[in-house]
Scaffold this motif. Structure first.
Motif, PDB file in Angstrom:
ATOM      1  N   ASP A  81       1.059  -1.105  -0.386  1.00 26.31           N
ATOM      2  CA  ASP A  81      -0.190  -0.260  -0.064  1.00 26.31           C
ATOM      3  C   ASP A  81       0.719   1.420  -0.168  1.00 26.31           C
ATOM      4  N   TRP A  82       2.160   1.505  -0.458  1.00 29.81           N
ATOM      5  CA  TRP A  82       2.934   2.349  -0.221  1.00 29.81           C
ATOM      6  C   TRP A  82       3.968   2.678  -1.352  1.00 29.81           C
ATOM      7  N   VAL A  83       4.695   3.593  -1.632  1.00 33.81           N
ATOM      8  CA  VAL A  83       5.064   4.324  -2.604  1.00 33.81           C
ATOM      9  C   VAL A  83       6.016   5.398  -2.264  1.00 33.81           C
ATOM     10  N   GLN A  84       7.205   4.783  -2.836  1.00 32.47           N
ATOM     11  CA  GLN A  84       8.563   5.795  -1.885  1.00 32.47           C
ATOM     12  C   GLN A  84       8.536   6.996  -4.123  1.00 32.47           C
ATOM     13  N   VAL A  85       8.569   8.349  -3.131  1.00 34.89           N
ATOM     14  CA  VAL A  85       8.324   9.255  -4.186  1.00 34.89           C
ATOM     15  C   VAL A  85       9.780   9.713  -4.069  1.00 34.89           C
ATOM     16  N   PRO A  86      10.642  10.388  -5.236  1.00 35.53           N
ATOM     17  CA  PRO A  86      11.846  11.016  -5.014  1.00 35.53           C
ATOM     18  C   PRO A  86      11.446  12.344  -4.911  1.00 35.53           C
ATOM     19  N   GLU A  87      12.080  13.220  -4.849  1.00 35.93           N
ATOM     20  CA  GLU A  87      12.234  14.544  -4.842  1.00 35.93           C
ATOM     21  C   GLU A  87      12.466  14.940  -5.989  1.00 35.93           C
ATOM     22  N   GLY A  88      11.729  15.955  -7.229  1.00 38.10           N
ATOM     23  CA  GLY A  88      11.734  16.953  -7.773  1.00 38.10           C
ATOM     24  C   GLY A  88      11.179  16.045  -9.613  1.00 38.10           C
ATOM     25  N   ILE A  89      10.407  14.398  -9.053  1.00 33.78           N
ATOM     26  CA  ILE A  89       9.636  14.315  -9.740  1.00 33.78           C
ATOM     27  C   ILE A  89       8.078  14.831 -10.313  1.00 33.78           C
ATOM     28  N   ASP A  90       7.631  15.130 -11.406  1.00 39.99           N
ATOM     29  CA  ASP A  90       6.436  15.730 -11.829  1.00 39.99           C
ATOM     30  C   ASP A  90       5.262  15.340 -10.517  1.00 39.99           C
ATOM     31  N   THR A  91       5.119  15.078  -9.324  1.00 44.83           N
ATOM     32  CA  THR A  91       4.387  14.642  -8.474  1.00 44.83           C
ATOM     33  C   THR A  91       4.403  15.710  -6.822  1.00 44.83           C
ATOM     34  N   ASP A  92       3.253  16.309  -6.593  1.00 41.46           N
ATOM     35  CA  ASP A  92       3.551  17.110  -5.765  1.00 41.46           C
ATOM     36  C   ASP A  92       2.992  16.129  -4.188  1.00 41.46           C
ATOM     37  N   TRP A  93       4.193  16.586  -3.414  1.00 38.31           N
ATOM     38  CA  TRP A  93       4.318  15.445  -2.322  1.00 38.31           C
ATOM     39  C   TRP A  93       3.254  16.358  -1.733  1.00 38.31           C
ATOM     40  N   HIS A  94       2.935  17.550  -1.023  1.00 38.21           N
ATOM     41  CA  HIS A  94       1.793  17.743   0.367  1.00 38.21           C
ATOM     42  C   HIS A  94       0.596  17.732  -0.809  1.00 38.21           C
ATOM     43  N   ALA A  95       0.273  16.871  -1.670  1.00 41.63           N
ATOM     44  CA  ALA A  95      -0.988  16.404  -2.235  1.00 41.63           C
ATOM     45  C   ALA A  95      -1.299  15.053  -1.592  1.00 41.63           C
ATOM     46  N   LEU A  96       0.164  14.232  -1.922  1.00 39.95           N
ATOM     47  CA  LEU A  96       0.233  12.990  -1.693  1.00 39.95           C
ATOM     48  C   LEU A  96       0.167  13.304  -0.306  1.00 39.95           C
ATOM     49  N   ALA A  97       0.276  13.248   0.362  1.00 39.43           N
ATOM     50  CA  ALA A  97       0.611  13.433   1.694  1.00 39.43           C
ATOM     51  C   ALA A  97      -1.221  13.817   2.587  1.00 39.43           C
ATOM     52  N   ARG A  98      -1.717  14.885   1.595  1.00 40.49           N
ATOM     53  CA  ARG A  98      -2.863  15.071   1.980  1.00 40.49           C
ATOM     54  C   ARG A  98      -3.817  14.271   1.995  1.00 40.49           C
ATOM     55  N   GLU A  99      -3.495  13.323   0.843  1.00 40.59           N
ATOM     56  CA  GLU A  99      -4.241  12.320   0.649  1.00 40.59           C
ATOM     57  C   GLU A  99      -4.209  11.295   1.440  1.00 40.59           C
ATOM     58  N   ALA A 100      -2.873  10.842   1.790  1.00 46.86           N
ATOM     59  CA  ALA A 100      -2.298   9.755   2.595  1.00 46.86           C
ATOM     60  C   ALA A 100      -3.270   9.778   4.699  1.00 46.86           C
ATOM     61  N   LEU A 101      -3.103  11.224   4.631  1.00 50.02           N
ATOM     62  CA  LEU A 101      -4.039  11.643   5.853  1.00 50.02           C
ATOM     63  C   LEU A 101      -5.365  11.726   5.742  1.00 50.02           C
ATOM     64  N   GLY A 102      -6.446  11.689   4.705  1.00 45.71           N
ATOM     65  CA  GLY A 102      -7.322  11.261   4.619  1.00 45.71           C
ATOM     66  C   GLY A 102      -7.947  13.411   4.322  1.00 45.71           C
ATOM     67  N   LEU A 103      -6.950  14.274   3.920  1.00 44.64           N
ATOM     68  CA  LEU A 103      -7.157  15.348   4.206  1.00 44.64           C
ATOM     69  C   LEU A 103      -8.009  15.912   3.016  1.00 44.64           C
ATOM     70  N   LYS A 104      -7.925  15.071   1.992  1.00 47.47           N
ATOM     71  CA  LYS A 104      -8.190  15.571   0.598  1.00 47.47           C
ATOM     72  C   LYS A 104      -8.881  16.917   0.404  1.00 47.47           C
TER      73      LYS A 104
END
Length: 104
Positions: A81-104
């Motif tokens: 259920d986990w994904v490791q996302v390196p810094e600098g790729i075309d994705t938003d760490w904050h958006a993924l964190a909000r999703e993981a925390l259920g804050l969408k």
């Protein structure tokens, strides 16, 4: 073991939206969770790690080739259920964190 500065800053930024966010250790890696819950964020090998569920993780793998399964032991037993996302790729760490925390 010192918690990486980038992880500390990231968690501090998220506390505006999730004041009960706390840090801990999971398999010797820094992690974060909402108070009283299981970890959903971590930091490993200069990458942020998110618990998003198997389906969402597969979606990320399909669109971001740099993302990899989270295998904290390094023994070929990744967490499904986990994904490791390196810094600098075309994705938003904050958006993924909000999703993981259920804050969408």
């Amino acid at each position: 073991m010192a918690i990486p500065h980038i992880f500390v800053e990231f968690i501090d930024e998220l506390r505006d939206e999730a004041p009960s966010l706390e840090t801990a250790q999971m398999f010797g890696k820094p992690c974060a969770r909402l108070a009283g819950q299981k970890p959903v964020l971590s930091f490993h090998q200069d990458s942020m790690v998110f618990k998003l569920g198997a389906t969402r993780v597969e979606e990320i793998f399909a669109t971001h080739l740099e993302a990899v399964p989270f295998d904290p032991s390094g023994k070929g037993r990744p967490f499904k259920d986990w994904v490791q996302v390196p810094e600098g790729i075309d994705t938003d760490w904050h958006a993924l964190a909000r999703e993981a925390l259920g804050l969408k």
